[in-house]
Design an enzyme around this catalytic site. Structure first.
Site, PDB file in Angstrom:
ATOM      1  N   LYS A 205       0.888  -1.470  -0.066  1.00 43.53           N
ATOM      2  CA  LYS A 205      -0.043  -0.331  -0.313  1.00 43.53           C
ATOM      3  C   LYS A 205       0.728   1.181  -0.253  1.00 43.53           C
ATOM      4  O   LYS A 205       2.206   1.198   0.175  1.00 43.53           O
ATOM      5  CB  LYS A 205      -0.906  -0.637   1.276  1.00 43.53           C
ATOM      6  CG  LYS A 205      -1.860  -0.435   1.530  1.00 43.53           C
ATOM      7  CD  LYS A 205      -2.847  -1.422  -0.086  1.00 43.53           C
ATOM      8  CE  LYS A 205      -4.305  -2.718  -0.555  1.00 43.53           C
ATOM      9  NZ  LYS A 205      -3.384  -4.024   0.182  1.00 43.53           N
TER      10      LYS A 205
HETATM   11  C1  LIG Z   1     -10.316  -3.284  -0.842  1.00 43.47           C
HETATM   12  C2  LIG Z   1      -8.680  -4.108   0.449  1.00 43.47           C
HETATM   13  N1  LIG Z   1      -9.747  -4.603   1.437  1.00 43.47           N
HETATM   14  C3  LIG Z   1      -8.891  -4.722   2.644  1.00 43.47           C
HETATM   15  C4  LIG Z   1      -7.978  -4.710   2.167  1.00 43.47           C
HETATM   16  C5  LIG Z   1      -7.362  -6.148   3.607  1.00 43.47           C
HETATM   17  O1  LIG Z   1      -6.124  -5.073   3.931  1.00 43.47           O
HETATM   18  P1  LIG Z   1      -4.402  -6.417   5.120  1.00 43.47           P
HETATM   19  O2  LIG Z   1      -4.363  -6.582   3.703  1.00 43.47           O
HETATM   20  O3  LIG Z   1      -4.538  -5.342   5.773  1.00 43.47           O
HETATM   21  O4  LIG Z   1      -5.307  -7.362   6.002  1.00 43.47           O
HETATM   22  C6  LIG Z   1      -6.887  -5.740   1.359  1.00 43.47           C
HETATM   23  C7  LIG Z   1      -5.595  -5.962   1.301  1.00 43.47           C
HETATM   24  O5  LIG Z   1      -5.540  -6.247   0.137  1.00 43.47           O
HETATM   25  C8  LIG Z   1      -7.619  -4.436   0.196  1.00 43.47           C
HETATM   26  O6  LIG Z   1      -7.050  -4.526  -1.266  1.00 43.47           O
END
Ligand SMILES: Cc1ncc(COP(=O)(O)O)c(C=O)c1O
Length: 412
Positions: A205
């Protein structure tokens, strides 16, 4: 080797592998983490609140609650809004699994929504169509795919008219802005058109915490519920204690060991090491976003000769995107080559790529659980998307190399 030296070495190696995304960690980030490691608290210490205060200020929200990752943040959002058994949540299908699994594992039924075939974003008409398929809806989890947002103002109007809460899954969109109908500019995360916003600070990110996430809100009650959802559903606040006999000493002072469970929850805390890195990275958000925007402009130009076979993702009018991903739209059918072959050929030349995303309603679990559903916008978006490398330490010559290699593979 220091970070600048590593970057210099990477620049000297023109064919160094370019992943589709990666973190940019600099010396001051390392120093910030080292300082946290030398501190008295590795977790529940001062860095947590410092990060939260800085994040709330950056996005223009009253409250920010940091947690272990974006999935935990979505889960906490579902818990704070009481989205359990018997509730229904609309989720657009071009997203990562977590947008649906967090409310669903909490007991909610998922109503899937279609998206714009050219942006992957849920449109007001997609939301209306999803509402029309449900007898009631408690919440809408909207997703700002690639770091761009759709018409969140129109989406808010529709959701509010149906009495549904709105959660923005802005895991792709820290740093993104939105221009409202009246011309006012708001930051994603300020909750100008939603109740809660969820972020992820995974290394791919725009800013990285290793693993990390957060929820922002302007509602003090939701902020309390989110903090509880992060930490075992417990309170140490004397004015919230129910078992007064156990909670207080004979002189009326609270017993020092005592806490109460208001509702059982898990531990989704982010620790001080993560928050130290997050705080240091947050200070660079503007620079990282500007870099990503410049690289996206570079891609737009470098891919122009391959139009109409290759096009950039369509831009929405009111969004000032902080690009998390650069998703090219490629007509693989017309090019006479499969996406898998393109990805393999790119990889042979040291170029990573990825597909964001296979529509979730077609995942075996959801297809079985909620039945087959025709969502043609999502199918079309999925059929042509390919995320090309995009990260802050890339150079414009990296962008040109990726575009030239892609052009070669497609036969230009
Ligand atoms: C759109 C979206 N929602 C939720 C998540 C979940 O985040 P995390 O990987 O920090 O748990 C991601 C991660 O790739 C995402 O791209």
């Amino acid at each position: 080797m220091s970070a600048p030296a590593l970057r210099a070495q990477k620049r000297a190696l023109p064919n160094a592998f370019l992943p589709y995304g990666r973190q940019l960690i600099e010396e001051d980030d390392i120093a910030a983490v080292t300082e946290a490691l030398r501190g008295d608290f590795l977790t529940t210490g001062p860095m947590v609140e410092r990060f939260e205060t800085a994040l709330a200020k950056t996005v223009g929200a009253k409250h920010a609650i940091v947690c272990s990752n974006g999935t935990a943040a979505l889960h906490m959002a579902a818990r704070a809004l009481g989205l359990g058994a018997g509730t229904k949540v609309i989720v657009p299908v071009i997203t990562f699994l977590a947008t649906a699994s967090a409310p669903h594992l909490n007991g909610a039924e998922i109503i899937f929504a279609d998206v714009d075939p050219e942006t992957g974003l849920m449109r007001p008409e997609d939301l209306e169509a999803a509402f029309a398929r449900a007898d009631h809806v408690d919440a809408v989890f909207n997703v700002h795919v690639n770091g761009q947002c759709g018409d969140i103002e129109a989406i808010a109007k529709i959701a509010r008219a149906y009495g549904a809460k709105i959660v923005d899954d802005a895991c792709h969109a820290i740093g993104t802005g939105f221009v409202a109908e009246d011309g006012s500019l708001s930051q994603i995360g300020s909750n100008a058109f939603c109740d809660l916003t969820v972020f992820s600070f995974h290394p791919v990110k725009t800013i990285a915490m290793g693993e990390g996430g957060a929820v922002t809100t302007n509602d003090p009650e939701l902020a309390v519920r989110l903090a509880r959802a992060r930490n075992h559903g417990m309170t140490r606040k004397p004015d919230e204690f129910v078992n007064t006999q156990d909670a207080f000493d004979a002189d009326g002072t609270p017993n020092p060991w005592y806490y109460e469970c208001i509702e059982p929850e898990f531990n989704w805390r982010a620790n001080d090491i993560q928050c130290a890195l997050g705080l240091s990275q947050l200070g660079k958000l503007g620079r990282f976003v500007a870099r990503r925007r410049a690289l996206a402009v570079g891609y737009d130009a470098a891919l122009t000769p391959f139009a109409p076979l290759v096009r950039p993702t369509a831009r929405t009018s009111a969004s000032l995107p902080a690009w998390h991903l650069y998703a090219a739209r490629i007509d693989f059918e017309r090019a006479g080559i499969s996406r898998a072959t393109v990805m393999r050929e790119l990889a042979k030349d040291g170029i990573g790529s990825q597909v964001h995303y296979f529509p979730i309603h077609r995942q075996p679990y959801y297809a079985k659980r909620f039945g087959a559903l025709s969502l043609p916008g999502a199918d079309r978006y999925y059929g042509r998307c390919l995320s090309l490398p995009l990260f802050a330490s890339m150079s414009l010559s990296d962008v040109e190399r990726v575009a030239a290699t892609l052009g070669n593979i497609l036969g230009f």
